[in-house]
Design a protein around this motif. Structure first.
Motif, short mmCIF file in Angstrom:
data_model
loop_
_atom_site.label_atom_id
_atom_site.label_comp_id
_atom_site.label_asym_id
_atom_site.label_seq_id
_atom_site.Cartn_x
_atom_site.Cartn_y
_atom_site.Cartn_z
N TYR A 85 -72.76 -49.35 95.46
CA TYR A 85 -71.98 -48.83 94.34
C TYR A 85 -71.04 -47.72 94.80
N ILE A 86 -71.54 -46.89 95.70
CA ILE A 86 -70.69 -45.83 96.26
C ILE A 86 -69.56 -46.46 97.09
N ALA A 87 -69.92 -47.45 97.90
CA ALA A 87 -68.90 -48.13 98.70
C ALA A 87 -67.87 -48.81 97.80
N GLY A 88 -68.32 -49.41 96.72
CA GLY A 88 -67.40 -50.05 95.78
C GLY A 88 -66.47 -49.06 95.13
N ALA A 89 -67.00 -47.92 94.73
CA ALA A 89 -66.18 -46.89 94.10
C ALA A 89 -65.14 -46.34 95.08
N LEU A 90 -65.57 -46.07 96.30
CA LEU A 90 -64.64 -45.54 97.30
C LEU A 90 -63.56 -46.56 97.68
N SER A 91 -63.97 -47.79 97.92
CA SER A 91 -62.97 -48.80 98.31
C SER A 91 -62.04 -49.13 97.14
N GLY A 92 -62.55 -49.10 95.92
CA GLY A 92 -61.69 -49.34 94.75
C GLY A 92 -60.67 -48.24 94.57
N SER A 93 -61.10 -47.00 94.73
CA SER A 93 -60.18 -45.87 94.63
C SER A 93 -59.11 -45.94 95.71
N ALA A 94 -59.53 -46.23 96.93
CA ALA A 94 -58.58 -46.32 98.04
C ALA A 94 -57.59 -47.47 97.82
N SER A 95 -58.07 -48.60 97.35
CA SER A 95 -57.19 -49.75 97.10
C SER A 95 -56.15 -49.43 96.04
N GLY A 96 -56.58 -48.79 94.95
CA GLY A 96 -55.64 -48.42 93.89
C GLY A 96 -54.60 -47.44 94.36
N LEU A 97 -55.01 -46.45 95.14
CA LEU A 97 -54.08 -45.45 95.67
C LEU A 97 -53.07 -46.08 96.63
N ILE A 98 -53.55 -46.94 97.51
CA ILE A 98 -52.65 -47.61 98.46
C ILE A 98 -51.65 -48.49 97.72
N ALA A 99 -52.11 -49.25 96.73
CA ALA A 99 -51.19 -50.11 95.96
C ALA A 99 -50.14 -49.28 95.24
N GLN A 100 -50.53 -48.14 94.70
CA GLN A 100 -49.58 -47.27 94.01
C GLN A 100 -48.54 -46.73 94.98
N ARG A 101 -48.96 -46.31 96.16
CA ARG A 101 -48.02 -45.77 97.16
C ARG A 101 -47.08 -46.85 97.68
N VAL A 102 -47.60 -48.03 97.95
CA VAL A 102 -46.75 -49.13 98.43
C VAL A 102 -45.72 -49.48 97.37
N SER A 103 -46.13 -49.55 96.12
CA SER A 103 -45.20 -49.86 95.03
C SER A 103 -44.11 -48.81 94.92
N SER A 104 -44.48 -47.54 95.06
CA SER A 104 -43.51 -46.45 94.98
C SER A 104 -42.48 -46.53 96.10
N VAL A 105 -42.94 -46.78 97.31
CA VAL A 105 -42.03 -46.86 98.46
C VAL A 105 -41.11 -48.07 98.35
N MET A 106 -41.65 -49.19 97.93
CA MET A 106 -40.84 -50.41 97.88
C MET A 106 -39.87 -50.43 96.70
N SER A 107 -40.02 -49.53 95.74
CA SER A 107 -39.12 -49.52 94.60
C SER A 107 -37.90 -48.63 94.83
N ARG A 108 -37.74 -48.11 96.03
CA ARG A 108 -36.60 -47.25 96.36
C ARG A 108 -35.75 -47.88 97.44
N HIS A 109 -34.46 -47.65 97.35
CA HIS A 109 -33.53 -48.19 98.33
C HIS A 109 -32.37 -47.21 98.47
N SER A 110 -31.83 -47.12 99.66
CA SER A 110 -30.69 -46.22 99.85
C SER A 110 -29.42 -46.88 99.31
N GLY A 111 -28.54 -46.07 98.77
CA GLY A 111 -27.30 -46.56 98.19
C GLY A 111 -26.17 -45.58 98.40
N VAL A 112 -25.01 -45.89 97.81
CA VAL A 112 -23.85 -45.01 97.87
C VAL A 112 -23.23 -44.89 96.49
N GLU A 113 -22.67 -43.72 96.26
CA GLU A 113 -21.86 -43.48 95.07
C GLU A 113 -20.43 -43.35 95.60
#
Length: 153
Positions: A85-113
């Motif tokens: 249960y502890i392993a499940g909680a830790l791996s679940g938290s880590a998975s959610g955090l990693i998915a959130q960070r990957v989504s944040s990084v991939m939603s940005r792109h360099s551009g020009v004005e």
């Protein structure tokens, strides 16, 4: 079995993140193809780098699914008894955090004005991804279509 489930979870997380469309002047949308557009020449006055952000997954569904799958897989693979249960909680938290960070990084792109002076003297500003290089004083084409304006050489 573990490798298969891990690959499915990772693929679903990355697929949810990778759907950002930043409107490249080199990429046309389906509704712009075979339609008449207009263009005019313009002179570049100023170019400024920007960051374009596409908040594609503001609901957090990708993070929730990744966290749940990580918790399940962690509880099945790591530990026995209460340790699982502890392993499940830790791996679940880590998975959610990693998915959130990957989504944040991939939603940005360099551009020009780009600040432009049109042939009629009017000054306009167009923002787009930075897959073409522009310099002040350069003559470019300002192209209008159903999806907006884009600048190209």
């Amino acid at each position: 079995m573990f490798k298969f489930l891990f690959a499915v979870v990772l693929l679903s997380a990355l697929t949810g993140c990778a759907t950002a469309d930043f409107g490249s002047p080199n990429t046309y949308q389906r509704y712009d193809v075979q339609h008449i557009g207009q263009y005019e020449q313009a002179t570049i006055l100023r170019v400024r780098p920007i960051t374009i952000e596409n908040p594609s997954d503001t609901s957090g569904i990708t993070s929730i699914v990744s966290a749940a799958a990580g918790a399940f897989l962690g509880s099945q693979v790591i530990g026995n008894g209460r340790g699982r249960y502890i392993a499940g909680a830790l791996s679940g938290s880590a998975s959610g955090l990693i998915a959130q960070r990957v989504s944040s990084v991939m939603s940005r792109h360099s551009g020009v004005e780009v600040f432009l002076r049109r042939a009629n003297g009017q000054t306009v500003v167009v923002t787009q991804v930075d897959d073409q290089q522009y310099a002040p004083g350069q003559q470019v084409f300002l192209v209008s279509s159903g999806s907006g304006y884009r600048i190209t050489h």
